[in-house]
Design an enzyme around this catalytic site. Sequence first.
Site, PDB file in Angstrom:
ATOM      1  N   ALA A  18      17.273  51.726  41.841  1.00  0.00           N
ATOM      2  CA  ALA A  18      15.913  52.439  40.799  1.00  0.00           C
ATOM      3  C   ALA A  18      17.222  52.090  39.058  1.00  0.00           C
ATOM      4  CB  ALA A  18      16.144  53.733  40.724  1.00  0.00           C
ATOM      5  N   CYS A 100      18.472  56.142  49.773  1.00  0.00           N
ATOM      6  CA  CYS A 100      19.631  56.471  48.654  1.00  0.00           C
ATOM      7  C   CYS A 100      19.674  57.742  48.437  1.00  0.00           C
ATOM      8  CB  CYS A 100      17.801  57.045  47.431  1.00  0.00           C
ATOM      9  SG  CYS A 100      18.814  57.596  45.786  1.00  0.00           S
TER      10      CYS A 100
END
Length: 332
Positions: A18, A100
């Site tokens: 990200a 994540c």
Amino acid sequence: MRIGPHTIEPRVVLAPMAGVTDKPFRVLCKRLGAGLCVSEMTTSDPRFWNTAKSRHRMDHAGEPAPISVQIAGTVPSVMAEAARHNVTLGAQIIDINMGCPAKKVCNAWAGSALMREPALVARILEAVVAAVDVPVTLKIRTGWAEGHRNALEIARIAEGCGIAALAVHGRTRDQQYKGVAEYDTIAEVKAALSIPVMANGDIDSPQKAAAVLQYTGCDAILVGRAAQGRPWIFREIAHYLSTGELLPEPPLEEVRDILLGHLAGLHAFYGEESGVRIARKHLGWYAKDRPENGAFRAVVNRAESAGEQMLLTRRYFDALIAGEPPALSAAA
């Protein structure tokens, strides 16, 4: 390695990160040897698809194939619709994020938090695989915590649901990115599955890539943080895997030109104001191994225009190439 109809060659993949693996960076890494580049995580929530951030993350115009788009969420029907939406925008592979470790993601029970709910994992995977005609891949961790390594259980669910390939990061969610990645769990997963498995975690050199592939038996490796400021690592790894030889470090002239091209791509993609701001972290990564890195960042971070940022960067590298100390204070 094949993912559906796509041949991944070389078997070195840019891991989704990200705020890092945007289109300019993916295009650059593909040009420098990555066999596949996975997009940064995109939300499955349609309420946010029209934000500037999501529009950039869903922009794949001119991107080299195959285009892999990572989606994140917790509701099977919503994830299925997000997959369909991204395919209409050009995605050729849909990657599901269950790796994540970020708190804001896990607090919403997305990302690696989903590994605590195997039944929900199955429902999400079944829904997404049924929703699209492109291959669906999955990224996981070894488990939620030290005493809760269930990667093998999740991997078997994934294979049974029709997942085309699996990536495993060799840490639990609780480890975040701390400590040392372990590859025993990844090797166990690879031995149990018939679909391609990719190893991720602490792969920062050609030698490490080769060692991890040999130890785990995996079909490919993912490179994440080691590519920040060093996107040529993909060609270095690919060359070593095919020849057993190490490439020399790129000359400073090439590093300068790669970086200036990267900056220009960021400015064009995001617009000048946002592009200049986003480029600052990349500038720091490119210069991180230089002794004058701190001074360079202090100067270049004051640049407010694309032209000034490009000029300061060019002056910095031109001085290094000439064997002169960069005149950082004068450049400011």
